[in-house]
Enzyme design. Structure first.
Site, PDB file in Angstrom:
ATOM      1  N   ASP A 175      18.094 -10.438  11.632  1.00 57.67           N
ATOM      2  CA  ASP A 175      18.057  -9.061  12.119  1.00 57.67           C
ATOM      3  C   ASP A 175      17.178  -8.242  11.182  1.00 57.67           C
ATOM      4  OD1 ASP A 175      18.527  -6.493  12.966  1.00 57.67           O
ATOM      5  OD2 ASP A 175      20.692  -6.770  13.253  1.00 57.67           O
ATOM      6  N   HIS A 176      16.054  -7.825  11.677  1.00 58.33           N
ATOM      7  CA  HIS A 176      15.088  -7.121  10.825  1.00 58.33           C
ATOM      8  C   HIS A 176      15.614  -5.752  10.402  1.00 58.33           C
ATOM      9  CE1 HIS A 176      11.403  -6.734   8.840  1.00 58.33           C
ATOM     10  NE2 HIS A 176      10.553  -7.021   9.800  1.00 58.33           N
ATOM     11  N   ARG A 177      16.689  -5.279  11.043  1.00 62.06           N
ATOM     12  CA  ARG A 177      17.278  -4.019  10.584  1.00 62.06           C
ATOM     13  C   ARG A 177      17.969  -4.226   9.241  1.00 62.06           C
ATOM     14  NH1 ARG A 177      21.386  -2.522  15.026  1.00 62.06           N
ATOM     15  NH2 ARG A 177      21.899  -4.691  14.549  1.00 62.06           N
TER      16      ARG A 177
END
Ligand code: CAO
Length: 418
Positions: free
Chosen positions: A390-392
């Protein structure tokens, strides 16, 4: 109040059209232009709007009746007639394929019937009348995602209401992202088979993850020549223990070790997405393919278990999964997931993060490849790895570092005991 009859207006060339929807019933109040009934010829379907405001006293037609211009549709207790402005602003009809003729200006008749395909930008190609479209607009529903239960898939008001109900219960795709409902039988024979409960739930979870998680997948290969040789050398011991020793327990063990070195991968974002909840335990889920769908049992405290124990537990949980006998406890609490398609094959794939986890490892099929050792090519057993994260929660450098460290661990499993 005066009682006034409403008749079917001029509907052009259309004859013997069928009543396919009653939009109001006795006692309902109706505004000027409100839909009374919907009629359908073999070329188009049209709404018959009311020329008066008032109360419906009688509906003089039934579903399935065949009617023509001049046929009395309803009797209304009239409180107000359409003004000349309202009559003038009535849009010309636009039919689905062949438009009915525009009506002549005849004050004694109701306004022109309105086509079902009224050119609204949203859902313009779906089969629904203006009243249904209006309701959908009011409720913020995109008609593309609504399945029509009326004749020939026509969308009724009840369909829109049912869609909203399901959406409120968390079961439907938001209107803006819904795929259009298509009648595939137009193209050839079809049959619809229900999704199993597990597939259905899986589909929702995957969709939720797809919509919320900012996915990035990092691919790499681990040189597992030594590991695989070691695994094979244990074949007799494995048989004696009654355990099938595949690569998977080694991979899971290496992941647990790597999560220790990269704690941000053993975490979940908080609901406000302004904090990362680091988990000080290493429970790892693994995807199991069953006849009913995909399930992900969870191996608890992988960092504290040896590879034999993990192999036995993977076999036990897989068996329970395939028999549909996993308990909720065995299906929850994971921090990270491993999804192996090694038996099936493939050089890499994009696993979908098992949210609210923040990363998942996909494992492809081991293949022997030539590798340059600095002096010559030599055959090495290479295991494809695909890490989605998850790039968040994690950035690209972290993703890259995690995979490289994992390939090192699998390349030399002595590191697991350091
Ligand atoms: N490369 C080459 N061979 C592999 C391999 C790999 N990466 N992984 C497994 N194999 C081999 C095994 O060694 C075994 O070979 P033998 O029968 O000759 O010993 C054979 O494939 C079958 O292995 P397995 O699938 O029974 O065992 P496993 O421990 O590798 O996996 C399980 C167990 C439950 C994970 C697996 O059966 C399964 O269900 N996988 C599907 C998971 C899935 O659907 N993932 C996709 C989800 S979408 O993200």
């Amino acid at each position: 109040m005066t009682a006034r009859e409403v008749v079917i207006p001029d509907i052009g060339d259309a004859e013997d059209v069928e009543v396919i929807e009653l939009c109001v019933g006795p006692g309902d109040s109706i505004e000027v232009d409100g839909a009374l009934i919907v009629i359908e010829s073999d070329k188009a379907s049209m709404e018959v709007p009311s020329p008066f405001a008032g109360t419906v006293a009688e509906i003089r037609v039934e579903l399935g009746d065949v009617v023509n211009s001049g046929h009395v549709v309803a009797v209304l207790e009239v409180t107000r007639e359409a003004s000349s402005d309202e009559a003038a602003t009535e849009p010309p009809p636009a039919a689905e394929s062949v438009p009915p003729k525009p009506p002549p200006a005849a004050p004694a008749e109701p306004p022109a019937p309105r086509s079902q395909v009224d050119g609204a930008a949203d859902g313009a190609s779906v089969y629904a009348g203006p009243a249904v479209r209006r309701l959908a607009r009011e409720l913020g529903v995109g008609l593309d995602g609504v399945r029509g239960s009326g004749p020939r898939g026509r969308i009724l008001k009840d369909d829109v209401k049912a869609f909203v109900k399901t959406a409120m219960a968390g079961g439907a795709t938001p209107a803006s992202t819904a795929l259009p409902a298509i009648d595939f039988s137009k193209f050839g024979p079809v049959e619809e088979v229900p999704l199993t409960r597990i597939r259905n739930r899986g589909a929702r979870n995957l969709h939720r993850s797809w919509l919320n998680v900012v996915h990035v997948t990092q691919h790499d290969e681990a040189d597992v020549t030594d590991l695989d040789g070691f695994r094979r050398s244990l074949a007799d011991q494995a048989q004696a223990r009654g355990v099938k020793l595949t690569l998977l327990p080694f991979v899971v063990k290496a992941c647990a070790e790597n999560l220790g070195a990269f704690p941000r991968f053993c975490a979940s974002l908080n609901p406000a997405v302004d904090g990362l909840i680091l988990k000080h335990y290493r429970h790892i889920g693994f995807a199991v393919d069953t006849d009913d769908g995909l399930v992900v049992p969870v191996l608890r405290d992988v960092d504290r278990k040896g590879v034999w124990a993990l192999a036995a537990e993977i076999a036990e949980l897989s068996e329970l999964a395939r028999n549909g006998r996993l308990t909720p406890d065995q299906l929850s609490g994971g921090c990270f997931t491993v999804s192996s398609l090694g038996r099936q094959g493939g050089t890499g794939f994009t696993p979908i993060v098992n949210a609210p986890e923040v990363a998942i490892l996909g494992v492809g099929r081991l293949d022997t490849k030539p590798r340059w050792n600095g002096a010559a090519f030599e055959p090495r057993a290479m295991l494809p790895l695909s890490l989605s994260y998850d790039h968040r929660a994690l950035n690209g450098v972290e993703g890259g570092n995690f995979v490289v460290a994992l390939t090192r661990l699998l390349g030399d499993i002595r590191r697991l005991v350091l």
